[in-house]
Scaffold this active site. Structure first.
Site, PDB file in Angstrom:
ATOM      1  N   ASP A   1     -53.733 -51.194  19.489  1.00 13.84           N
ATOM      2  CA  ASP A   1     -54.506 -50.428  18.569  1.00 13.84           C
ATOM      3  C   ASP A   1     -55.881 -50.769  18.345  1.00 13.84           C
ATOM      4  O   ASP A   1     -55.950 -52.053  18.510  1.00 13.84           O
ATOM      5  CB  ASP A   1     -53.759 -50.360  17.015  1.00 13.84           C
ATOM      6  CG  ASP A   1     -52.358 -49.600  17.189  1.00 13.84           C
ATOM      7  OD1 ASP A   1     -52.281 -48.980  18.001  1.00 13.84           O
ATOM      8  OD2 ASP A   1     -51.580 -49.907  16.274  1.00 13.84           O
TER       9      ASP A   1
ATOM     10  N   LYS B   1     -57.174 -45.384  17.195  1.00 13.69           N
ATOM     11  CA  LYS B   1     -57.967 -44.250  16.858  1.00 13.69           C
ATOM     12  C   LYS B   1     -59.111 -44.950  16.045  1.00 13.69           C
ATOM     13  O   LYS B   1     -58.996 -45.852  15.301  1.00 13.69           O
ATOM     14  CB  LYS B   1     -57.123 -43.470  15.625  1.00 13.69           C
ATOM     15  CG  LYS B   1     -56.057 -42.609  16.278  1.00 13.69           C
ATOM     16  CD  LYS B   1     -55.023 -42.224  15.161  1.00 13.69           C
ATOM     17  CE  LYS B   1     -53.825 -43.235  14.828  1.00 13.69           C
ATOM     18  NZ  LYS B   1     -52.999 -42.752  13.764  1.00 13.69           N
TER      19      LYS B   1
ATOM     20  N   MET C   1     -54.613 -47.894   4.021  1.00 15.66           N
ATOM     21  CA  MET C   1     -55.637 -46.864   4.393  1.00 15.66           C
ATOM     22  C   MET C   1     -56.172 -46.152   3.133  1.00 15.66           C
ATOM     23  O   MET C   1     -56.074 -45.021   2.822  1.00 15.66           O
ATOM     24  CB  MET C   1     -54.725 -45.745   5.248  1.00 15.66           C
ATOM     25  CG  MET C   1     -54.427 -46.337   6.532  1.00 15.66           C
ATOM     26  SD  MET C   1     -53.171 -45.185   7.427  1.00 15.66           S
ATOM     27  CE  MET C   1     -51.533 -45.690   6.733  1.00 15.66           C
TER      28      MET C   1
HETATM   29  N1  SAH Z   1     -49.158 -51.998  10.384  1.00 17.32           N
HETATM   30  C1  SAH Z   1     -50.209 -52.267   9.703  1.00 17.32           C
HETATM   31  C2  SAH Z   1     -50.691 -51.319   9.102  1.00 17.32           C
HETATM   32  C3  SAH Z   1     -51.443 -50.241   9.731  1.00 17.32           C
HETATM   33  S1  SAH Z   1     -51.918 -48.935   8.552  1.00 17.32           S
HETATM   34  C4  SAH Z   1     -49.749 -53.591   8.751  1.00 17.32           C
HETATM   35  O1  SAH Z   1     -48.612 -53.746   8.997  1.00 17.32           O
HETATM   36  O2  SAH Z   1     -50.791 -54.411   8.253  1.00 17.32           O
HETATM   37  C5  SAH Z   1     -53.788 -49.293   8.906  1.00 17.32           C
HETATM   38  C6  SAH Z   1     -54.007 -49.944   7.554  1.00 17.32           C
HETATM   39  O3  SAH Z   1     -53.739 -51.238   7.288  1.00 17.32           O
HETATM   40  C7  SAH Z   1     -55.796 -50.073   7.238  1.00 17.32           C
HETATM   41  O4  SAH Z   1     -56.453 -48.884   6.751  1.00 17.32           O
HETATM   42  C8  SAH Z   1     -55.815 -51.000   6.047  1.00 17.32           C
HETATM   43  O5  SAH Z   1     -55.610 -50.661   4.824  1.00 17.32           O
HETATM   44  C9  SAH Z   1     -54.455 -51.979   6.610  1.00 17.32           C
HETATM   45  N2  SAH Z   1     -55.162 -53.281   7.184  1.00 17.32           N
HETATM   46  C10 SAH Z   1     -54.805 -53.562   8.394  1.00 17.32           C
HETATM   47  N3  SAH Z   1     -55.274 -54.924   8.682  1.00 17.32           N
HETATM   48  C11 SAH Z   1     -55.960 -55.303   7.485  1.00 17.32           C
HETATM   49  C12 SAH Z   1     -56.897 -56.276   7.289  1.00 17.32           C
HETATM   50  N4  SAH Z   1     -56.875 -57.344   8.264  1.00 17.32           N
HETATM   51  N5  SAH Z   1     -57.218 -56.226   6.196  1.00 17.32           N
HETATM   52  C13 SAH Z   1     -57.190 -55.310   5.153  1.00 17.32           C
HETATM   53  N6  SAH Z   1     -56.417 -54.281   5.475  1.00 17.32           N
HETATM   54  C14 SAH Z   1     -55.941 -54.065   6.542  1.00 17.32           C
END
Ligand code: SAH
Length: 258
Positions: free
Chosen positions: A35, A57, A169
């Site tokens: 991703d 995306k 998100m």
């Molecule tokens: N599978 C991922 C989430 C994917 S959805 C997980 O478990 O973290 C994508 C969302 O995850 C982003 O829009 C944000 O809200 C959050 N996210 C992912 N990495 C992040 C990070 N390093 N810091 C803050 N938010 C994060």
């Protein structure tokens, strides 16, 4: 079928937050479908000869549809031994892993899931609060407002004053988030933290209360919101001196703004 597909959690950004298992699998990877969220430092752990494909995306522009990604996973498993599907955080949280698992099962492809540290845990660690601090919280809800396509308030069943809400998100319109939370019954003085790039070099943390959430400047993606009394428990302390560990000293740190 020749190969095996590994659905691997890439963690929130810091490559040291990967599991040992994820690191070992990456080092054996023939091909990595990742991703956009996965950090460059984590991608650097892939085997030298591994082919890296960004299927993520960006800014709403889909590089590949979910169906195309599912088909690619199945097809690469016929030609490669170690196929890694690398996702940010944990692969099973807001990661569309369900559809990929179904496609792999239906095609009879062997697969394994390797969990990762989700953004919620990366953010809580960065900001220094416990999501279930027993003095003020009894449950955590991982959710998002992005699914609300018809602009209605989301029904968050079962929330209470001792719920910690983690919003994945959150988007860029914090005023809209504020309205949705108010509609759901959250009080104006409820503390909120926004953590951008949790655990990464560009980590930023802000803390405010619900009534002022709409006034906050949008932090760069990826960002996550934590709403609940657990934020207040430590926010004052952190705002005085936001400490960073020696291993990330030198990186930019931003004091919390209350
Ligand atoms: N599978 C991922 C989430 C994917 S959805 C997980 O478990 O973290 C994508 C969302 O995850 C982003 O829009 C944000 O809200 C959050 N996210 C992912 N990495 C992040 C990070 N390093 N810091 C803050 N938010 C994060």
């Amino acid at each position: 079928m020749k190969g095996k597909v590994y659905l691997v959690g890439g963690g929130p950004g810091d490559p040291e937050l990967l599991t040992l298992k994820a690191t070992k699998i990456l080092a054996r990877a023939n091909i990595v479908l990742h991703d956009a969220l996965v950090s460059r430092e984590v991608l650097a752990l892939a085997a030298a000869g591994a082919e890296l494909i960004d299927v993520g995306k960006r800014c709403g522009r889909k590089l590949l549809t979910q169906e195309e990604i599912n088909a690619l996973l199945v097809s690469y498993a016929t030609s490669h031994e170690v196929v890694v599907r690398l996702k940010g955080g944990d692969p099973l949280l807001f990661g569309r892993a369900g559809e990929e698992i179904t496609a792999l099962r239906e095609a009879g492809v062997e697969f394994e899931i390797v969990p990762g540290i989700t953004a919620a845990f990366g953010a809580a660690a960065a900001a220094g609060f416990s999501l279930t601090d027993r003095r003020v919280a009894s449950q955590v809800l991982f959710t998002t407002i992005q699914r609300d396509t018809d602009n209605r308030s989301i029904q968050w069943g079962g929330i209470s004053s001792t719920t910690t809400l983690v919003l994945y998100m959150p988007g860029t319109d914090y005023a809209r988030v504020m309205e949705q939370l108010r509609d759901a019954g959250w009080p104006d003085d409820m503390p909120c933290a926004i953590v951008s790039h949790a655990s990464g070099k560009d980590q930023e943390i802000r803390s405010t209360v619900l009534a002022k959430l709409g006034d906050e400047a949008t932090l760069p993606a990826p960002a996550i919101m934590v709403v609940g009394r657990v934020v207040a428990e430590v926010a004052e302390e952190i705002s005085r001196e936001f400490r960073i560990g020696p291993e990330i000293a030198g990186r930019t740190s931003h004091p919390m703004v209350i």
